[in-house]
Design a protein around this motif. Structure first.
Motif, PDB file in Angstrom:
ATOM      1  N   ALA A 110       0.822  -1.213   0.000  1.00  0.00           N
ATOM      2  CA  ALA A 110       0.000   0.000   0.000  1.00  0.00           C
ATOM      3  C   ALA A 110       0.856   1.263   0.000  1.00  0.00           C
ATOM      4  CB  ALA A 110      -0.941  -0.003   1.200  1.00  0.00           C
ATOM      5  N   GLN A 111       2.060   1.195   0.552  1.00  0.00           N
ATOM      6  CA  GLN A 111       2.912   2.381   0.599  1.00  0.00           C
ATOM      7  C   GLN A 111       3.380   2.819  -0.785  1.00  0.00           C
ATOM      8  OE1 GLN A 111       6.506   1.624   2.823  1.00  0.00           O
ATOM      9  NE2 GLN A 111       6.842  -0.328   1.790  1.00  0.00           N
ATOM     10  N   TYR A 112       3.250   1.957  -1.785  1.00  0.00           N
ATOM     11  CA  TYR A 112       3.692   2.272  -3.141  1.00  0.00           C
ATOM     12  C   TYR A 112       2.546   2.688  -4.074  1.00  0.00           C
ATOM     13  CZ  TYR A 112       7.790  -0.153  -1.401  1.00  0.00           C
ATOM     14  OH  TYR A 112       8.853  -0.546  -0.643  1.00  0.00           O
ATOM     15  N   ASN A 113       1.306   2.646  -3.601  1.00  0.00           N
ATOM     16  CA  ASN A 113       0.161   2.911  -4.465  1.00  0.00           C
ATOM     17  C   ASN A 113       0.224   4.266  -5.148  1.00  0.00           C
ATOM     18  OD1 ASN A 113      -0.827   0.423  -3.854  1.00  0.00           O
ATOM     19  ND2 ASN A 113      -2.441   1.138  -2.498  1.00  0.00           N
ATOM     20  N   THR A 140     -11.039  14.588  -9.533  1.00  0.00           N
ATOM     21  CA  THR A 140     -10.117  13.922 -10.449  1.00  0.00           C
ATOM     22  C   THR A 140      -9.185  13.044  -9.631  1.00  0.00           C
ATOM     23  OG1 THR A 140     -10.210  15.764 -12.001  1.00  0.00           O
ATOM     24  CG2 THR A 140      -8.350  14.258 -12.211  1.00  0.00           C
ATOM     25  N   ILE A 141      -9.102  11.779 -10.034  1.00  0.00           N
ATOM     26  CA  ILE A 141      -8.226  10.819  -9.368  1.00  0.00           C
ATOM     27  C   ILE A 141      -7.286  10.234 -10.420  1.00  0.00           C
ATOM     28  CG2 ILE A 141      -9.965  10.267  -7.625  1.00  0.00           C
ATOM     29  CD1 ILE A 141     -10.430   7.608  -9.173  1.00  0.00           C
ATOM     30  N   GLN A 142      -6.265   9.539  -9.966  1.00  0.00           N
ATOM     31  CA  GLN A 142      -5.369   8.798 -10.861  1.00  0.00           C
ATOM     32  C   GLN A 142      -5.770   7.332 -10.796  1.00  0.00           C
ATOM     33  OE1 GLN A 142      -3.834  11.607 -12.566  1.00  0.00           O
ATOM     34  NE2 GLN A 142      -2.358   9.979 -12.821  1.00  0.00           N
ATOM     35  N   ALA A 143      -5.878   6.690 -11.950  1.00  0.00           N
ATOM     36  CA  ALA A 143      -6.252   5.285 -12.011  1.00  0.00           C
ATOM     37  C   ALA A 143      -5.461   4.610 -13.124  1.00  0.00           C
ATOM     38  CB  ALA A 143      -7.748   5.139 -12.262  1.00  0.00           C
ATOM     39  N   ILE A 144      -5.268   3.320 -12.981  1.00  0.00           N
ATOM     40  CA  ILE A 144      -4.562   2.536 -13.991  1.00  0.00           C
ATOM     41  C   ILE A 144      -5.592   1.708 -14.746  1.00  0.00           C
ATOM     42  CG2 ILE A 144      -2.871   0.704 -14.373  1.00  0.00           C
ATOM     43  CD1 ILE A 144      -1.474   1.718 -11.789  1.00  0.00           C
ATOM     44  N   VAL A 145      -5.636   1.891 -16.074  1.00  0.00           N
ATOM     45  CA  VAL A 145      -6.557   1.126 -16.909  1.00  0.00           C
ATOM     46  C   VAL A 145      -5.993  -0.269 -17.081  1.00  0.00           C
ATOM     47  CG1 VAL A 145      -7.631   0.954 -19.184  1.00  0.00           C
ATOM     48  CG2 VAL A 145      -7.339   3.197 -18.101  1.00  0.00           C
ATOM     49  N   PHE A 201      -7.599   2.476  -3.418  1.00  0.00           N
ATOM     50  CA  PHE A 201      -8.902   2.514  -2.760  1.00  0.00           C
ATOM     51  C   PHE A 201      -8.867   3.275  -1.443  1.00  0.00           C
ATOM     52  CE2 PHE A 201     -12.709   0.307  -0.907  1.00  0.00           C
ATOM     53  CZ  PHE A 201     -13.593   0.615  -1.918  1.00  0.00           C
ATOM     54  N   GLN A 202      -7.811   3.078  -0.675  1.00  0.00           N
ATOM     55  CA  GLN A 202      -7.739   3.686   0.657  1.00  0.00           C
ATOM     56  C   GLN A 202      -7.587   5.200   0.610  1.00  0.00           C
ATOM     57  OE1 GLN A 202      -4.451   1.660   2.381  1.00  0.00           O
ATOM     58  NE2 GLN A 202      -2.927   2.797   1.238  1.00  0.00           N
ATOM     59  N   SER A 203      -7.223   5.757  -0.552  1.00  0.00           N
ATOM     60  CA  SER A 203      -7.035   7.204  -0.641  1.00  0.00           C
ATOM     61  C   SER A 203      -8.285   7.929  -1.131  1.00  0.00           C
ATOM     62  CB  SER A 203      -5.859   7.532  -1.567  1.00  0.00           C
ATOM     63  OG  SER A 203      -6.210   7.262  -2.905  1.00  0.00           O
ATOM     64  N   LEU A 204      -9.320   7.178  -1.523  1.00  0.00           N
ATOM     65  CA  LEU A 204     -10.526   7.802  -2.055  1.00  0.00           C
ATOM     66  C   LEU A 204     -11.524   8.121  -0.952  1.00  0.00           C
ATOM     67  CD1 LEU A 204     -11.117   5.572  -5.194  1.00  0.00           C
ATOM     68  CD2 LEU A 204      -9.929   7.759  -5.045  1.00  0.00           C
ATOM     69  N   SER A 205     -12.159   9.262  -1.081  1.00  0.00           N
ATOM     70  CA  SER A 205     -13.196   9.646  -0.129  1.00  0.00           C
ATOM     71  C   SER A 205     -14.230  10.483  -0.864  1.00  0.00           C
ATOM     72  CB  SER A 205     -12.594  10.442   1.021  1.00  0.00           C
ATOM     73  OG  SER A 205     -13.608  10.806   1.936  1.00  0.00           O
ATOM     74  N   GLU A 234     -14.469  -4.329  -6.083  1.00  0.00           N
ATOM     75  CA  GLU A 234     -13.761  -5.487  -5.547  1.00  0.00           C
ATOM     76  C   GLU A 234     -12.483  -5.004  -4.888  1.00  0.00           C
ATOM     77  OE1 GLU A 234     -13.173  -8.472  -8.530  1.00  0.00           O
ATOM     78  OE2 GLU A 234     -15.271  -8.414  -9.146  1.00  0.00           O
ATOM     79  N   ALA A 235     -12.548  -4.755  -3.590  1.00  0.00           N
ATOM     80  CA  ALA A 235     -11.379  -4.282  -2.867  1.00  0.00           C
ATOM     81  C   ALA A 235     -10.408  -5.441  -2.675  1.00  0.00           C
ATOM     82  CB  ALA A 235     -11.783  -3.702  -1.524  1.00  0.00           C
ATOM     83  N   GLU A 236      -9.136  -5.155  -2.820  1.00  0.00           N
ATOM     84  CA  GLU A 236      -8.091  -6.143  -2.614  1.00  0.00           C
ATOM     85  C   GLU A 236      -7.795  -6.223  -1.112  1.00  0.00           C
ATOM     86  OE1 GLU A 236      -5.024  -4.551  -5.108  1.00  0.00           O
ATOM     87  OE2 GLU A 236      -5.965  -5.299  -6.917  1.00  0.00           O
ATOM     88  N   PRO A 237      -6.983  -7.174  -0.682  1.00  0.00           N
ATOM     89  CA  PRO A 237      -6.631  -7.252   0.727  1.00  0.00           C
ATOM     90  C   PRO A 237      -6.075  -5.918   1.228  1.00  0.00           C
ATOM     91  CG  PRO A 237      -5.762  -9.149  -0.445  1.00  0.00           C
ATOM     92  CD  PRO A 237      -6.325  -8.215  -1.481  1.00  0.00           C
ATOM     93  N   GLU A 238      -6.292  -5.636   2.487  1.00  0.00           N
ATOM     94  CA  GLU A 238      -5.848  -4.364   3.052  1.00  0.00           C
ATOM     95  C   GLU A 238      -4.357  -4.125   2.871  1.00  0.00           C
ATOM     96  OE1 GLU A 238      -7.130  -3.464   6.979  1.00  0.00           O
ATOM     97  OE2 GLU A 238      -9.173  -4.091   6.562  1.00  0.00           O
ATOM     98  N   SER A 239      -3.584  -5.187   2.728  1.00  0.00           N
ATOM     99  CA  SER A 239      -2.139  -5.014   2.577  1.00  0.00           C
ATOM    100  C   SER A 239      -1.788  -4.290   1.284  1.00  0.00           C
ATOM    101  CB  SER A 239      -1.430  -6.368   2.618  1.00  0.00           C
ATOM    102  OG  SER A 239      -1.859  -7.177   1.541  1.00  0.00           O
ATOM    103  N   THR A 240      -2.661  -4.359   0.277  1.00  0.00           N
ATOM    104  CA  THR A 240      -2.383  -3.651  -0.975  1.00  0.00           C
ATOM    105  C   THR A 240      -3.085  -2.307  -1.026  1.00  0.00           C
ATOM    106  OG1 THR A 240      -4.226  -4.537  -2.248  1.00  0.00           O
ATOM    107  CG2 THR A 240      -2.183  -5.836  -2.210  1.00  0.00           C
TER     108      THR A 240
END
Length: 105
Positions: free
Chosen positions: A8-11, A34-39, A63-67, A89-95
Motif C-alpha cells: 500500500a505504501q507504493y500505491n 479527479t483521481i489517478q487510475a490505472i486502466v 482505494f484507501q485514498s478515495l473519499s 472489488e477491494a483487494e486485501p488491506e495489505s495492498t
C-alpha cells in the motif's frame, strides 16, 4: 527502512507513474473529483456498437485514498466517456487497492 511487504505504501507511486486522470462522480451528492487510475485490460473485450469504444473498462485505484469510497452506481469519466461502477472489488488491506469494473452508459 521501508516494509517491502506493505504494498500500500507504493500505491501513489504506481498511480502517478502508470495512471491516467479519471473523473470520479460519487452518487452521494459530493463533488466530482479527479483521481489517478490505472486502466487494466478487461477480462472479456466488449466493444460498443459501431466500434466506437469499449463497453467494459477495469480500473485499478488506490482505494484507501478515495473519499468517499466508490459505491455501486458511481460514475467515472475516462477519455470523455462515462462509465458506471458495478460492485467494487477491494483487494486485501495489505495492498490498499481495488479493481473497479465499469460499464459504459
Amino acid at each position: 527502512m521501508p516494509d517491502l511487504l506493505n504494498f500500500a505504501q507504493y500505491n501513489s507511486v504506481f498511480t502517478s507513474q502508470g495512471g491516467i486522470p479519471v473523473t470520479f462522480t460519487p452518487q452521494d451528492g459530493s463533488d466530482a473529483q479527479t483521481i489517478q487510475a490505472i486502466v487494466m485490460p478487461p477480462a472479456l473485450a466488449e466493444e460498443l456498437m459501431g466500434g466506437l469504444g469499449t463497453a467494459v473498462l477495469r480500473l485499478w485505484v488506490d482505494f484507501q485514498s478515495l473519499s468517499p469510497l466508490p459505491q455501486e452506481g458511481d460514475q467515472f469519466t475516462v477519455g470523455g466517456r462515462t462509465y458506471v461502477l458495478g460492485k467494487p472489488e477491494a483487494e486485501p488491506e495489505s495492498t490498499g487497492g481495488a479493481i473497479l469494473k465499469l460499464r459504459s452508459m
